[in-house]
Design a protein around this motif. Structure first.
Motif, PDB file in Angstrom:
ATOM      1  N   ALA A 264     -39.034  -7.846  91.822  1.00  0.00           N
ATOM      2  CA  ALA A 264     -39.066  -7.028  90.612  1.00  0.00           C
ATOM      3  C   ALA A 264     -39.207  -5.550  90.968  1.00  0.00           C
ATOM      4  CB  ALA A 264     -40.212  -7.473  89.704  1.00  0.00           C
ATOM      5  N   TYR A 265     -40.071  -5.244  91.928  1.00  0.00           N
ATOM      6  CA  TYR A 265     -40.220  -3.858  92.359  1.00  0.00           C
ATOM      7  C   TYR A 265     -38.967  -3.360  93.083  1.00  0.00           C
ATOM      8  CZ  TYR A 265     -44.967  -2.789  90.957  1.00  0.00           C
ATOM      9  OH  TYR A 265     -46.088  -2.486  90.209  1.00  0.00           O
ATOM     10  N   CYS A 266     -38.267  -4.262  93.731  1.00  0.00           N
ATOM     11  CA  CYS A 266     -36.995  -3.882  94.345  1.00  0.00           C
ATOM     12  C   CYS A 266     -36.013  -3.421  93.273  1.00  0.00           C
ATOM     13  CB  CYS A 266     -36.417  -5.064  95.125  1.00  0.00           C
ATOM     14  SG  CYS A 266     -34.796  -4.739  95.862  1.00  0.00           S
ATOM     15  N   SER A 267     -35.974  -4.123  92.146  1.00  0.00           N
ATOM     16  CA  SER A 267     -35.087  -3.713  91.047  1.00  0.00           C
ATOM     17  C   SER A 267     -35.501  -2.349  90.500  1.00  0.00           C
ATOM     18  CB  SER A 267     -35.088  -4.763  89.937  1.00  0.00           C
ATOM     19  OG  SER A 267     -36.335  -4.800  89.255  1.00  0.00           O
ATOM     20  N   TYR A 268     -36.817  -2.100  90.444  1.00  0.00           N
ATOM     21  CA  TYR A 268     -37.291  -0.791  89.996  1.00  0.00           C
ATOM     22  C   TYR A 268     -36.838   0.300  90.976  1.00  0.00           C
ATOM     23  CZ  TYR A 268     -40.384   3.184  89.394  1.00  0.00           C
ATOM     24  OH  TYR A 268     -40.868   4.467  89.249  1.00  0.00           O
TER      25      TYR A 268
ATOM     26  N   MET B   1     -49.903   1.729  88.418  1.00  0.00           N
ATOM     27  CA  MET B   1     -49.501   1.759  87.020  1.00  0.00           C
ATOM     28  C   MET B   1     -48.280   0.884  86.763  1.00  0.00           C
ATOM     29  SD  MET B   1     -51.848   3.663  85.897  1.00  0.00           S
ATOM     30  CE  MET B   1     -51.272   3.842  84.203  1.00  0.00           C
ATOM     31  N   GLU B   2     -48.206   0.359  85.530  1.00  0.00           N
ATOM     32  CA  GLU B   2     -47.031  -0.399  85.114  1.00  0.00           C
ATOM     33  C   GLU B   2     -45.857   0.545  84.898  1.00  0.00           C
ATOM     34  OE1 GLU B   2     -45.636  -3.287  81.388  1.00  0.00           O
ATOM     35  OE2 GLU B   2     -47.770  -2.954  81.820  1.00  0.00           O
ATOM     36  N   MET B   3     -44.652   0.113  85.271  1.00  0.00           N
ATOM     37  CA  MET B   3     -43.464   0.946  85.143  1.00  0.00           C
ATOM     38  C   MET B   3     -42.327   0.144  84.525  1.00  0.00           C
ATOM     39  SD  MET B   3     -43.692   3.025  88.768  1.00  0.00           S
ATOM     40  CE  MET B   3     -44.084   1.552  89.705  1.00  0.00           C
ATOM     41  N   ASN B   4     -41.432   0.848  83.869  1.00  0.00           N
ATOM     42  CA  ASN B   4     -40.316   0.211  83.187  1.00  0.00           C
ATOM     43  C   ASN B   4     -39.054   0.227  84.045  1.00  0.00           C
ATOM     44  OD1 ASN B   4     -41.800  -0.302  80.782  1.00  0.00           O
ATOM     45  ND2 ASN B   4     -41.474   1.817  80.132  1.00  0.00           N
TER      46      ASN B   4
ATOM     47  N   LEU C 201     -34.494 -10.383  87.244  1.00  0.00           N
ATOM     48  CA  LEU C 201     -34.025 -10.581  85.869  1.00  0.00           C
ATOM     49  C   LEU C 201     -35.086 -10.222  84.836  1.00  0.00           C
ATOM     50  CD1 LEU C 201     -32.094 -13.966  86.233  1.00  0.00           C
ATOM     51  CD2 LEU C 201     -31.105 -11.702  85.873  1.00  0.00           C
ATOM     52  N   VAL C 202     -36.350 -10.479  85.149  1.00  0.00           N
ATOM     53  CA  VAL C 202     -37.401 -10.253  84.158  1.00  0.00           C
ATOM     54  C   VAL C 202     -37.853  -8.793  84.107  1.00  0.00           C
ATOM     55  CG1 VAL C 202     -39.542 -10.566  85.511  1.00  0.00           C
ATOM     56  CG2 VAL C 202     -39.406 -11.451  83.178  1.00  0.00           C
ATOM     57  N   ALA C 203     -37.563  -8.023  85.157  1.00  0.00           N
ATOM     58  CA  ALA C 203     -38.066  -6.645  85.227  1.00  0.00           C
ATOM     59  C   ALA C 203     -37.642  -5.782  84.032  1.00  0.00           C
ATOM     60  CB  ALA C 203     -37.636  -6.003  86.549  1.00  0.00           C
ATOM     61  N   PRO C 204     -36.375  -5.800  83.596  1.00  0.00           N
ATOM     62  CA  PRO C 204     -36.021  -4.981  82.426  1.00  0.00           C
ATOM     63  C   PRO C 204     -36.655  -5.458  81.122  1.00  0.00           C
ATOM     64  CG  PRO C 204     -34.074  -5.474  83.743  1.00  0.00           C
ATOM     65  CD  PRO C 204     -35.175  -6.363  84.233  1.00  0.00           C
ATOM     66  N   LEU C 205     -37.100  -6.712  81.084  1.00  0.00           N
ATOM     67  CA  LEU C 205     -37.723  -7.235  79.870  1.00  0.00           C
ATOM     68  C   LEU C 205     -39.196  -6.865  79.779  1.00  0.00           C
ATOM     69  CD1 LEU C 205     -36.262 -10.866  79.703  1.00  0.00           C
ATOM     70  CD2 LEU C 205     -35.475  -8.844  78.470  1.00  0.00           C
ATOM     71  N   ARG C 206     -39.900  -6.951  80.888  1.00  0.00           N
ATOM     72  CA  ARG C 206     -41.352  -6.805  80.859  1.00  0.00           C
ATOM     73  C   ARG C 206     -41.882  -5.680  81.731  1.00  0.00           C
ATOM     74  NH1 ARG C 206     -43.807 -12.981  80.716  1.00  0.00           N
ATOM     75  NH2 ARG C 206     -42.948 -13.543  78.688  1.00  0.00           N
ATOM     76  N   GLY C 207     -41.004  -4.972  82.429  1.00  0.00           N
ATOM     77  CA  GLY C 207     -41.466  -3.938  83.333  1.00  0.00           C
ATOM     78  C   GLY C 207     -42.050  -4.551  84.604  1.00  0.00           C
ATOM     79  N   VAL C 208     -42.611  -3.699  85.449  1.00  0.00           N
ATOM     80  CA  VAL C 208     -43.204  -4.172  86.701  1.00  0.00           C
ATOM     81  C   VAL C 208     -44.638  -3.663  86.803  1.00  0.00           C
ATOM     82  CG1 VAL C 208     -40.999  -4.310  87.910  1.00  0.00           C
ATOM     83  CG2 VAL C 208     -42.288  -2.181  87.989  1.00  0.00           C
TER      84      VAL C 208
END
Length: 287
Positions: A49-53, A118-121, A208-215
């Motif tokens: 997920a952080y890789c996608s960010y 911190m959480e990020m989108n 896949l979930v990263a754009p839905l819920r952030g990281v």
């Protein structure tokens, strides 16, 4: 409660369920073949997920993240399996849990050092940012894309496990590990490949979930809990069980979000407990 709202939540539940399936499929392959309890599975999900960010923040698109995220988690899984985890296979499950839990904490702290606490989108790809009409329901294109990608992966996984030599070995190993060794196969390499495949599936779910819920650094903890619920609910070591269990949990969580928001998480575990009272081996598991 409107019909439109219920239909929207059902569709949301299907999307969540397919993500949970990807998570649980990786976990059930690792446990089914290796009898290894991997508490670092959620950490692999978070790393991807952080890789996608990182990819999107650098100006790349989610398509690259879908390739790089699973690849990164597979490489990380191979490194940790070769250097550490392979020495724990003959230990008690309690020891495996403690070691992989420590690995989870290490990865989580490294994520905080690199990306902060911190959480990020993560932005939805522009090509998938629109909406479509499904009857009376207005539904995001990206969520439909998630379902389609997960269905494609499910079909490919079924073909891989049912139509390839490695798949036959995985299925045989889930029944009898000793038989695989007696056939003269390199069990160490098979375990390494299975571990990498399981981590890659968790990585795909994370992207896949990263754009839905952030990281966020702790996102793997919740994912790990749900993955184990899905595996236990569907039955240990069965891909079909992971699919059915993932869809059930996704629908329960989504529908309870409108019926009893505060108890949505509780009902996930209540559903698992209810199924285990009737079928202790899970819906598709064998005694």
């Amino acid at each position: 409660m409107s019909v439109q709202l219920v239909m929207t939540q059902v569709l949301n539940g299907l999307g969540l369920g397919m993500i949970y399936f990807l998570l649980a499929a990786g976990l059930t392959i690792i446990f089914g073949l290796m009898r290894f309890v991997n508490f670092a599975h959620g950490a692999f999900y978070a790393v991807a997920a952080y890789c996608s960010y990182a990819v999107t923040a650098a100006g790349g698109n989610l398509g690259w993240a879908l390739l790089l995220g699973p690849l990164l988690t597979a490489v990380l899984a191979v490194v940790t399996e070769r250097l550490l985890l392979r020495h724990t296979y003959k230990l008690q499950h309690e020891a495996q849990i403690l070691i992989t839990f420590a690995l989870t904490l290490l990865i989580q702290e490294l994520v905080i050092v690199v990306f902060g606490p911190m959480e990020m989108n993560v932005p939805v790809p522009a090509a998938l940012s629109g909406i479509v009409f499904i009857g009376p329901v207005i539904y995001p294109v990206y969520r439909i894309a998630i379902v389609l990608i997960a269905v494609l992966i499910a079909v490919l996984m079924w073909l891989f496990l049912e139509r390839t030599r490695f798949g036959a070995v995985v299925r045989a190993g889930s029944e009898n590990q000793e038989m695989v060794a007696l056939l003269g196969l390199n069990v160490d390499r098979i375990f390494m490949a299975a571990f990498a495949l399981g981590a890659a599936l968790a990585g795909l779910a994370g992207v896949l979930v990263a754009p839905l819920r952030g990281v966020s650094p702790g996102m793997g903890d919740e994912a790990l809990g749900i993955a184990f619920v899905v595996v236990v609910l569907g039955g240990m070591g069965t891909l079909t069980g992971a699919l059915i269990g993932g869809l059930i949990i996704g629908l329960v969580q989504s529908l309870m979000g409108i019926l009893w928001p505060g108890g949505a998480q509780l009902m996930i575990y209540a559903t698992m407990a209810l199924v285990l009272l009737v079928r202790p081996a899970g819906l598709m598991g064998r005694e």
